[in-house]
Scaffold this motif. Structure first.
Motif, mmCIF file in Angstrom:
data_model
loop_
_atom_site.group_PDB
_atom_site.id
_atom_site.type_symbol
_atom_site.label_atom_id
_atom_site.label_comp_id
_atom_site.label_asym_id
_atom_site.label_seq_id
_atom_site.Cartn_x
_atom_site.Cartn_y
_atom_site.Cartn_z
ATOM 1 N N ARG A 93 56.718 -15.822 61.192
ATOM 2 C CA ARG A 93 56.516 -14.774 62.206
ATOM 3 C C ARG A 93 55.111 -14.814 62.768
ATOM 4 N NH1 ARG A 93 59.317 -9.136 61.511
ATOM 5 N NH2 ARG A 93 57.741 -8.888 63.105
ATOM 6 N N ASP B 211 54.967 -17.744 65.148
ATOM 7 C CA ASP B 211 55.672 -17.391 66.383
ATOM 8 C C ASP B 211 54.818 -16.483 67.263
ATOM 9 O OD1 ASP B 211 57.853 -18.876 65.653
ATOM 10 O OD2 ASP B 211 59.021 -17.156 64.911
ATOM 11 N N ARG B 212 54.094 -15.567 66.648
ATOM 12 C CA ARG B 212 53.223 -14.661 67.408
ATOM 13 C C ARG B 212 52.091 -15.446 68.073
ATOM 14 N NH1 ARG B 212 50.921 -11.755 63.531
ATOM 15 N NH2 ARG B 212 52.920 -10.850 63.001
ATOM 16 N N GLN B 213 51.527 -16.418 67.359
ATOM 17 C CA GLN B 213 50.457 -17.241 67.936
ATOM 18 C C GLN B 213 50.975 -18.068 69.103
ATOM 19 O OE1 GLN B 213 48.971 -19.516 64.669
ATOM 20 N NE2 GLN B 213 47.668 -17.870 63.907
ATOM 21 N N ARG C 256 53.562 -17.369 71.028
ATOM 22 C CA ARG C 256 53.873 -16.453 72.126
ATOM 23 C C ARG C 256 52.590 -16.054 72.856
ATOM 24 N NH1 ARG C 256 56.976 -13.363 69.378
ATOM 25 N NH2 ARG C 256 55.353 -11.946 68.693
ATOM 26 N N ASP C 257 51.518 -15.804 72.107
ATOM 27 C CA ASP C 257 50.241 -15.447 72.744
ATOM 28 C C ASP C 257 49.664 -16.627 73.522
ATOM 29 O OD1 ASP C 257 50.418 -12.908 71.727
ATOM 30 O OD2 ASP C 257 49.045 -13.281 70.046
#
Length: 74
Positions: A29, A32-34, A36-37
């Motif tokens: 997760r 995935d956040r990195q 997406r950013d």
């Protein structure tokens, strides 16, 4: 007391088996956040300043004002 100890042992085995999976899920997760950013366009970097030219040189240039001469050593 034996029943309580059995529950604790079973719970400990479940934690030992399930904890690596849970930690891996949290790590995925975060990745995935990195990602997406990183895909999101950044408004601050979209504006790019062009270097200004002063007397035929870039104003941000750090070299000396003397022109360089080619080496004559052979």
């Amino acid at each position: 007391m034996s029943t309580f100890l059995s529950y604790v042992v079973v719970l400990g085995i479940l934690v030992v088996v399930g904890l690596p999976s849970f930690v891996g899920h949290l790590r995925d997760r975060a990745i995935d956040r990195q990602l997406r950013d990183a895909e999101r366009p950044m408004a601050r970097t979209a504006v790019r300043a062009e270097p200004s030219i002063v007397c035929g040189r870039l104003s941000g240039q750090k070299s000396s004002s003397r022109s360089t001469e080619p080496s004559t050593a052979t």
